[in-house]
Motif scaffolding. Sequence first.
Motif, PDB file in Angstrom:
ATOM      1  N   ILE A  88     -70.721  53.098 -76.295  1.00  0.00           N
ATOM      2  CA  ILE A  88     -71.480  53.655 -77.429  1.00  0.00           C
ATOM      3  C   ILE A  88     -71.373  55.178 -77.430  1.00  0.00           C
ATOM      4  CG2 ILE A  88     -73.772  53.868 -78.464  1.00  0.00           C
ATOM      5  CD1 ILE A  88     -72.622  51.048 -78.641  1.00  0.00           C
ATOM      6  N   ILE A  89     -71.469  55.781 -76.251  1.00  0.00           N
ATOM      7  CA  ILE A  89     -71.364  57.245 -76.165  1.00  0.00           C
ATOM      8  C   ILE A  89     -69.963  57.711 -76.541  1.00  0.00           C
ATOM      9  CG2 ILE A  89     -71.391  59.192 -74.547  1.00  0.00           C
ATOM     10  CD1 ILE A  89     -73.733  57.766 -73.129  1.00  0.00           C
ATOM     11  N   LEU A  90     -68.934  57.000 -76.057  1.00  0.00           N
ATOM     12  CA  LEU A  90     -67.564  57.372 -76.425  1.00  0.00           C
ATOM     13  C   LEU A  90     -67.340  57.223 -77.919  1.00  0.00           C
ATOM     14  CD1 LEU A  90     -65.398  55.899 -73.535  1.00  0.00           C
ATOM     15  CD2 LEU A  90     -65.830  58.286 -74.058  1.00  0.00           C
ATOM     16  N   LYS A  91     -67.883  56.162 -78.504  1.00  0.00           N
ATOM     17  CA  LYS A  91     -67.747  55.968 -79.952  1.00  0.00           C
ATOM     18  C   LYS A  91     -68.417  57.114 -80.697  1.00  0.00           C
ATOM     19  CE  LYS A  91     -67.090  53.948 -83.906  1.00  0.00           C
ATOM     20  NZ  LYS A  91     -65.798  54.058 -84.548  1.00  0.00           N
ATOM     21  N   ALA A  92     -69.605  57.525 -80.245  1.00  0.00           N
ATOM     22  CA  ALA A  92     -70.289  58.642 -80.892  1.00  0.00           C
ATOM     23  C   ALA A  92     -69.512  59.942 -80.720  1.00  0.00           C
ATOM     24  CB  ALA A  92     -71.693  58.792 -80.320  1.00  0.00           C
ATOM     25  N   ALA A 137     -71.688  49.156 -71.671  1.00  0.00           N
ATOM     26  CA  ALA A 137     -72.046  49.167 -73.089  1.00  0.00           C
ATOM     27  C   ALA A 137     -72.505  50.559 -73.515  1.00  0.00           C
ATOM     28  CB  ALA A 137     -73.142  48.141 -73.361  1.00  0.00           C
ATOM     29  N   VAL A 138     -73.330  51.182 -72.713  1.00  0.00           N
ATOM     30  CA  VAL A 138     -73.802  52.534 -73.030  1.00  0.00           C
ATOM     31  C   VAL A 138     -72.626  53.513 -73.045  1.00  0.00           C
ATOM     32  CG1 VAL A 138     -75.235  54.436 -72.201  1.00  0.00           C
ATOM     33  CG2 VAL A 138     -76.140  52.115 -72.206  1.00  0.00           C
ATOM     34  N   ARG A 139     -71.698  53.359 -72.096  1.00  0.00           N
ATOM     35  CA  ARG A 139     -70.514  54.225 -72.053  1.00  0.00           C
ATOM     36  C   ARG A 139     -69.692  54.088 -73.336  1.00  0.00           C
ATOM     37  NH1 ARG A 139     -65.002  54.209 -70.812  1.00  0.00           N
ATOM     38  NH2 ARG A 139     -65.001  51.948 -70.784  1.00  0.00           N
ATOM     39  N   ILE A 198     -73.673  42.467 -75.342  1.00  0.00           N
ATOM     40  CA  ILE A 198     -74.546  43.554 -74.879  1.00  0.00           C
ATOM     41  C   ILE A 198     -74.202  44.852 -75.600  1.00  0.00           C
ATOM     42  CG2 ILE A 198     -75.175  44.928 -72.851  1.00  0.00           C
ATOM     43  CD1 ILE A 198     -74.887  42.338 -71.216  1.00  0.00           C
ATOM     44  N   VAL A 199     -72.918  45.095 -75.831  1.00  0.00           N
ATOM     45  CA  VAL A 199     -72.513  46.293 -76.587  1.00  0.00           C
ATOM     46  C   VAL A 199     -73.085  46.229 -77.996  1.00  0.00           C
ATOM     47  CG1 VAL A 199     -70.537  47.479 -77.607  1.00  0.00           C
ATOM     48  CG2 VAL A 199     -70.440  46.759 -75.243  1.00  0.00           C
ATOM     49  N   TYR A 200     -73.032  45.058 -78.610  1.00  0.00           N
ATOM     50  CA  TYR A 200     -73.564  44.914 -79.968  1.00  0.00           C
ATOM     51  C   TYR A 200     -75.072  45.172 -80.001  1.00  0.00           C
ATOM     52  CZ  TYR A 200     -74.752  42.844 -84.476  1.00  0.00           C
ATOM     53  OH  TYR A 200     -75.235  42.635 -85.735  1.00  0.00           O
ATOM     54  N   VAL A 201     -75.804  44.610 -79.041  1.00  0.00           N
ATOM     55  CA  VAL A 201     -77.261  44.791 -78.997  1.00  0.00           C
ATOM     56  C   VAL A 201     -77.608  46.262 -78.788  1.00  0.00           C
ATOM     57  CG1 VAL A 201     -79.334  44.282 -77.643  1.00  0.00           C
ATOM     58  CG2 VAL A 201     -77.770  42.434 -78.272  1.00  0.00           C
ATOM     59  N   VAL A 202     -76.914  46.924 -77.865  1.00  0.00           N
ATOM     60  CA  VAL A 202     -77.189  48.344 -77.616  1.00  0.00           C
ATOM     61  C   VAL A 202     -76.823  49.174 -78.847  1.00  0.00           C
ATOM     62  CG1 VAL A 202     -76.538  50.344 -76.202  1.00  0.00           C
ATOM     63  CG2 VAL A 202     -76.963  48.144 -75.116  1.00  0.00           C
ATOM     64  N   ALA A 203     -75.717  48.843 -79.506  1.00  0.00           N
ATOM     65  CA  ALA A 203     -75.314  49.582 -80.708  1.00  0.00           C
ATOM     66  C   ALA A 203     -76.326  49.406 -81.829  1.00  0.00           C
ATOM     67  CB  ALA A 203     -73.932  49.120 -81.164  1.00  0.00           C
ATOM     68  N   VAL A 204     -76.886  48.214 -81.956  1.00  0.00           N
ATOM     69  CA  VAL A 204     -77.925  47.985 -82.967  1.00  0.00           C
ATOM     70  C   VAL A 204     -79.183  48.767 -82.607  1.00  0.00           C
ATOM     71  CG1 VAL A 204     -79.482  46.238 -83.913  1.00  0.00           C
ATOM     72  CG2 VAL A 204     -77.043  45.773 -83.775  1.00  0.00           C
ATOM     73  N   LEU A 205     -79.550  48.771 -81.323  1.00  0.00           N
ATOM     74  CA  LEU A 205     -80.765  49.472 -80.898  1.00  0.00           C
ATOM     75  C   LEU A 205     -80.686  50.980 -81.120  1.00  0.00           C
ATOM     76  CD1 LEU A 205     -81.695  47.572 -77.610  1.00  0.00           C
ATOM     77  CD2 LEU A 205     -82.854  47.471 -79.823  1.00  0.00           C
TER      78      LEU A 205
END
Length: 152
Positions: free
Chosen positions: A68-72, A64-66, A10-17
């Motif tokens: 992605i936001i932390l990575k950004a 997953a969203v969390r 799910i993290v991968y899919v959200v990161a791709v999106l």
Amino acid sequence: QMVKSCTSSIVYVVAVLVGHEVFNIRCGASLFLICSGVAAASFGELDFNIVGFGLQLSATFVEAVRLIILKALVSSNGIQLDALSGLYYYAPTCLVAILLPFSLHVDGAIPWDKLWVLRPVLLASALIAFALHLTILVFLKHASSTTYAATG
């Protein structure tokens, strides 16, 4: 527990999106195979509850969203904060999330008058949480959110 194993997918899919990762067909096929197995095992459960499954899936999506936001927050593509500065912005959000059950007087929550007695335990817990979140942010600075989800 079965849905938790789909976190990296799910993290991968959200990161791709959102454009943080580039889609790779081999990785996508592997993740599809993993999620198919998880779905088959979940639906094959004798005491399957669709509401519980939906809640677990939504919690995994929020995680997953969390990530992605932390990575950004700490990556070169994002705001470029160091780990301590990232924690400076991230910690108050966690505090609000923790204080919400206290303010609602949820059944089973620790009463406010007992907090002073528990201060050594709460301080130790806070220090461990600080170290853990700092480690997560340092790890995310050097690795992708999908890698973190797969290792964590």
